[in-house]
Design a protein around this motif. Structure first.
Motif, PDB file in Angstrom:
ATOM      1  N   GLN A 147      32.883  31.370  35.825  1.00 26.47           N
ATOM      2  CA  GLN A 147      33.136  31.138  34.402  1.00 26.47           C
ATOM      3  C   GLN A 147      31.872  30.608  33.744  1.00 26.47           C
ATOM      4  O   GLN A 147      31.213  29.712  34.256  1.00 26.47           O
ATOM      5  CB  GLN A 147      34.272  30.124  34.200  1.00 26.47           C
ATOM      6  N   SER A 148      31.528  31.190  32.608  1.00 26.34           N
ATOM      7  CA  SER A 148      30.422  30.701  31.808  1.00 26.34           C
ATOM      8  C   SER A 148      30.787  30.900  30.341  1.00 26.34           C
ATOM      9  O   SER A 148      31.932  31.246  30.029  1.00 26.34           O
ATOM     10  CB  SER A 148      29.127  31.430  32.156  1.00 26.34           C
ATOM     11  N   ARG A 149      29.843  30.694  29.445  1.00 21.87           N
ATOM     12  CA  ARG A 149      30.134  30.762  28.011  1.00 21.87           C
ATOM     13  C   ARG A 149      29.336  31.874  27.349  1.00 21.87           C
ATOM     14  O   ARG A 149      28.153  32.075  27.647  1.00 21.87           O
ATOM     15  CB  ARG A 149      29.799  29.427  27.331  1.00 21.87           C
ATOM     16  N   CYS A 150      30.000  32.587  26.454  1.00 26.57           N
ATOM     17  CA  CYS A 150      29.307  33.611  25.669  1.00 26.57           C
ATOM     18  C   CYS A 150      28.283  32.972  24.750  1.00 26.57           C
ATOM     19  O   CYS A 150      28.380  31.782  24.400  1.00 26.57           O
ATOM     20  CB  CYS A 150      30.314  34.429  24.855  1.00 26.57           C
ATOM     21  N   ILE A 210      33.627  30.500  23.928  1.00 25.05           N
ATOM     22  CA  ILE A 210      34.275  31.769  24.263  1.00 25.05           C
ATOM     23  C   ILE A 210      33.950  32.016  25.730  1.00 25.05           C
ATOM     24  O   ILE A 210      32.832  32.390  26.078  1.00 25.05           O
ATOM     25  CB  ILE A 210      33.758  32.931  23.395  1.00 25.05           C
ATOM     26  N   PRO A 211      34.904  31.782  26.623  1.00 26.11           N
ATOM     27  CA  PRO A 211      34.602  31.886  28.048  1.00 26.11           C
ATOM     28  C   PRO A 211      34.428  33.332  28.504  1.00 26.11           C
ATOM     29  O   PRO A 211      35.056  34.250  27.966  1.00 26.11           O
ATOM     30  CB  PRO A 211      35.817  31.236  28.719  1.00 26.11           C
ATOM     31  N   TYR A 212      33.571  33.494  29.477  1.00 26.76           N
ATOM     32  CA  TYR A 212      33.369  34.790  30.125  1.00 26.76           C
ATOM     33  C   TYR A 212      33.681  34.611  31.598  1.00 26.76           C
ATOM     34  O   TYR A 212      33.146  33.715  32.262  1.00 26.76           O
ATOM     35  CB  TYR A 212      31.924  35.262  29.941  1.00 26.76           C
ATOM     36  N   PHE A 213      34.561  35.453  32.124  1.00 29.66           N
ATOM     37  CA  PHE A 213      34.999  35.350  33.510  1.00 29.66           C
ATOM     38  C   PHE A 213      34.618  36.613  34.275  1.00 29.66           C
ATOM     39  O   PHE A 213      34.772  37.723  33.767  1.00 29.66           O
ATOM     40  CB  PHE A 213      36.519  35.165  33.578  1.00 29.66           C
ATOM     41  N   PHE A 214      34.150  36.430  35.481  1.00 26.04           N
ATOM     42  CA  PHE A 214      33.855  37.556  36.358  1.00 26.04           C
ATOM     43  C   PHE A 214      34.152  37.130  37.791  1.00 26.04           C
ATOM     44  O   PHE A 214      34.368  35.944  38.072  1.00 26.04           O
ATOM     45  CB  PHE A 214      32.402  38.012  36.220  1.00 26.04           C
ATOM     46  N   GLN A 261      30.811  27.568  36.158  1.00 24.28           N
ATOM     47  CA  GLN A 261      31.846  26.973  36.989  1.00 24.28           C
ATOM     48  C   GLN A 261      32.342  27.996  38.000  1.00 24.28           C
ATOM     49  O   GLN A 261      32.566  29.156  37.643  1.00 24.28           O
ATOM     50  CB  GLN A 261      33.030  26.499  36.150  1.00 24.28           C
ATOM     51  N   ARG A 262      32.532  27.546  39.234  1.00 25.54           N
ATOM     52  CA  ARG A 262      33.122  28.401  40.264  1.00 25.54           C
ATOM     53  C   ARG A 262      34.599  28.048  40.362  1.00 25.54           C
ATOM     54  O   ARG A 262      34.966  26.897  40.599  1.00 25.54           O
ATOM     55  CB  ARG A 262      32.458  28.180  41.615  1.00 25.54           C
ATOM     56  N   LEU A 263      35.445  29.043  40.181  1.00 28.77           N
ATOM     57  CA  LEU A 263      36.882  28.840  40.259  1.00 28.77           C
ATOM     58  C   LEU A 263      37.419  29.515  41.516  1.00 28.77           C
ATOM     59  O   LEU A 263      36.919  30.556  41.946  1.00 28.77           O
ATOM     60  CB  LEU A 263      37.579  29.426  39.028  1.00 28.77           C
ATOM     61  N   ALA A 264      38.453  28.936  42.082  1.00 29.67           N
ATOM     62  CA  ALA A 264      39.075  29.494  43.280  1.00 29.67           C
ATOM     63  C   ALA A 264      39.842  30.763  42.921  1.00 29.67           C
ATOM     64  O   ALA A 264      40.303  30.922  41.786  1.00 29.67           O
ATOM     65  CB  ALA A 264      40.008  28.472  43.900  1.00 29.67           C
ATOM     66  N   PRO A 265      40.019  31.668  43.871  1.00 28.37           N
ATOM     67  CA  PRO A 265      40.800  32.886  43.610  1.00 28.37           C
ATOM     68  C   PRO A 265      42.206  32.600  43.108  1.00 28.37           C
ATOM     69  O   PRO A 265      42.756  33.387  42.329  1.00 28.37           O
ATOM     70  CB  PRO A 265      40.826  33.578  44.979  1.00 28.37           C
ATOM     71  N   SER A 266      42.779  31.485  43.530  1.00 24.66           N
ATOM     72  CA  SER A 266      44.137  31.123  43.096  1.00 24.66           C
ATOM     73  C   SER A 266      44.227  30.836  41.603  1.00 24.66           C
ATOM     74  O   SER A 266      45.320  30.771  41.045  1.00 24.66           O
ATOM     75  CB  SER A 266      44.622  29.896  43.877  1.00 24.66           C
ATOM     76  N   GLU A 267      43.081  30.680  40.943  1.00 21.45           N
ATOM     77  CA  GLU A 267      43.051  30.415  39.508  1.00 21.45           C
ATOM     78  C   GLU A 267      43.193  31.683  38.670  1.00 21.45           C
ATOM     79  O   GLU A 267      43.237  31.607  37.435  1.00 21.45           O
ATOM     80  CB  GLU A 267      41.738  29.714  39.137  1.00 21.45           C
ATOM     81  N   CYS A 287      32.597  42.221  38.953  1.00 25.55           N
ATOM     82  CA  CYS A 287      33.324  42.783  37.825  1.00 25.55           C
ATOM     83  C   CYS A 287      33.950  41.681  37.000  1.00 25.55           C
ATOM     84  O   CYS A 287      34.278  40.606  37.507  1.00 25.55           O
ATOM     85  CB  CYS A 287      34.410  43.724  38.366  1.00 25.55           C
ATOM     86  N   SER A 288      34.124  41.951  35.715  1.00 27.09           N
ATOM     87  CA  SER A 288      34.866  41.036  34.855  1.00 27.09           C
ATOM     88  C   SER A 288      36.350  41.115  35.176  1.00 27.09           C
ATOM     89  O   SER A 288      36.820  42.075  35.781  1.00 27.09           O
ATOM     90  CB  SER A 288      34.618  41.375  33.376  1.00 27.09           C
ATOM     91  N   LEU A 289      37.089  40.088  34.777  1.00 31.37           N
ATOM     92  CA  LEU A 289      38.522  40.050  35.039  1.00 31.37           C
ATOM     93  C   LEU A 289      39.263  40.986  34.091  1.00 31.37           C
ATOM     94  O   LEU A 289      38.750  41.281  33.020  1.00 31.37           O
ATOM     95  CB  LEU A 289      39.038  38.615  34.896  1.00 31.37           C
ATOM     96  N   PRO A 290      40.483  41.499  34.478  1.00 31.86           N
ATOM     97  CA  PRO A 290      41.318  41.124  35.628  1.00 31.86           C
ATOM     98  C   PRO A 290      40.886  41.794  36.923  1.00 31.86           C
ATOM     99  O   PRO A 290      40.349  42.896  36.923  1.00 31.86           O
ATOM    100  CB  PRO A 290      42.707  41.610  35.201  1.00 31.86           C
ATOM    101  N   LEU A 291      41.171  41.091  38.058  1.00 32.42           N
ATOM    102  CA  LEU A 291      40.764  41.575  39.368  1.00 32.42           C
ATOM    103  C   LEU A 291      41.863  41.389  40.412  1.00 32.42           C
ATOM    104  O   LEU A 291      41.574  41.315  41.607  1.00 32.42           O
ATOM    105  CB  LEU A 291      39.497  40.836  39.837  1.00 32.42           C
ATOM    106  N   GLU A 292      43.089  41.307  39.980  1.00 34.95           N
ATOM    107  CA  GLU A 292      44.192  41.093  40.906  1.00 34.95           C
ATOM    108  C   GLU A 292      44.787  42.428  41.317  1.00 34.95           C
ATOM    109  O   GLU A 292      45.316  43.171  40.490  1.00 34.95           O
ATOM    110  CB  GLU A 292      45.273  40.214  40.251  1.00 34.95           C
TER     111      GLU A 292
END
Length: 319
Positions: free
Chosen positions: A165-168, A265-269, A302-308, A149-154
């Protein structure tokens, strides 16, 4: 007052089948029951709920507004019951439990199949494609083993394994003057019809902020809740699109040219599972395979840690 015990499963099955089939006759054939039996089940359900479910017009039945509202819940309950039946049979035969995956349409179609193809699948796999909000809810309610799923996920009931993270990118009709460029700037889209995602709380909000900041005003907009629809509209020559990269690179479409954006334009999932639930070996392997597949599919992944997560959300929400 209607109680749970007043609602018979056969009544609910008849109700759902009549709506799907459009008539009692067709529903009776599908259920392998007699037409009078199906009619009686519908009448009994109407008595239980206390209001009419169908408007009768000769041999055909037209669902009332109340019936259409009820149908979505009945259908969901019947699917859950069917899963219970299947699981009971699997337990009896000592079969592997299926891996249940909930994902947004873009991630379900663009990324997930590539990850599954890298695995030596021994388990049955069930893929449910739904909205970002519904995907998150499926994990919170433990109705699925893995969510994409795309963010938010908290959420306190969700375990976030990693953030991608990737780019649109820009999607253009083949033959568009911009299709010959190696990279497209947003200013080139001024005055063009934009095919845009519908949900303002996800990627759409980020796109509008960037366009407003750069003073790029599209001529007019076609909105849809599906990235596949966006690509189809672009191919038909209805406009251009700023698109999340998973569908763009994961589901290439003849007649559509994908070009990188000069502006980022970043895309986060993210990949999520129910909090506190032990993952099966198959599910653990899939979490890893999804990361590998994303790295192979998406440029500049890019792979980001959950803490990000909090930092990323501040980035998304900043003006």
């Amino acid at each position: 007052m209607t109680t749970l015990f007043d609602l018979d499963i056969k009544q609910l099955e008849a109700f759902a089948c009549v709506i799907s089939a459009g008539s009692v006759t067709a529903a009776a054939k599908a259920l392998k029951r007699s037409q009078p039996t199906v009619s009686r089940l519908i009448q009994e359900l109407e008595q239980s709920v206390g209001y009419p479910l169908f408007i009768r017009n000769g041999p055909r039945l037209h669902p009332t507004e109340e019936a259409l509202q009820l149908h979505q819940y009945v259908q969901r309950a019947l699917v859950s019951l069917q899963q219970v039946r299947h699981r009971a049979q699997e337990i009896g035969h000592q079969q592997h439990r299926p891996v249940r995956i909930a994902a947004t349409p873009a991630l379900a179609a663009g990324l997930l199949p590539q990850a599954l193809a890298a695995l030596d699948l021994q388990n049955k796999v069930q893929i449910i494609s739904q909205s970002a909000e519904q995907t998150t809810h499926a994990i919170i309610a433990a109705e699925a083993d893995i969510g994409l799923c795309s963010l938010p996920l908290e959420h306190h009931a969700v375990e976030l394994h990693w953030i991608g993270q990737s780019r649109c990118v820009v999607a253009l009709p083949q033959g568009d003057p911009l299709a010959t460029a190696q990279q497209v700037t947003l200013s080139c889209l001024t005055g063009r019809r934009l095919i845009a995602p519908l949900n303002p709380l996800r990627l759409r909000g980020s796109l509008e902020k960037v366009l407003k900041k750069l003073r790029v005003a599209p001529h007019e907009t076609i909105e849809t809740n599906s990235s596949a629809n966006i690509l189809a509209c672009v191919r038909a020559g209805l406009g251009v699109a700023i698109l999340e990269p998973v569908t763009a690179w994961g589901l290439p479409l003849d007649g559509v040219v994908i070009r990188p954006l000069e502006e980022e334009i970043p895309y986060f999932f993210g990949v999520i599972t129910p909090q506190g639930r032990q993952l099966s070996a198959a599910a653990q392997s899939l979490v890893t395979a999804l990361e590998t597949a994303a790295g192979n599919l998406l440029p500049a992944f890019q792979r980001l840690a959950p803490s990000e997560h909090q930092r990323v959300m501040r980035l998304i929400n900043q003006d």
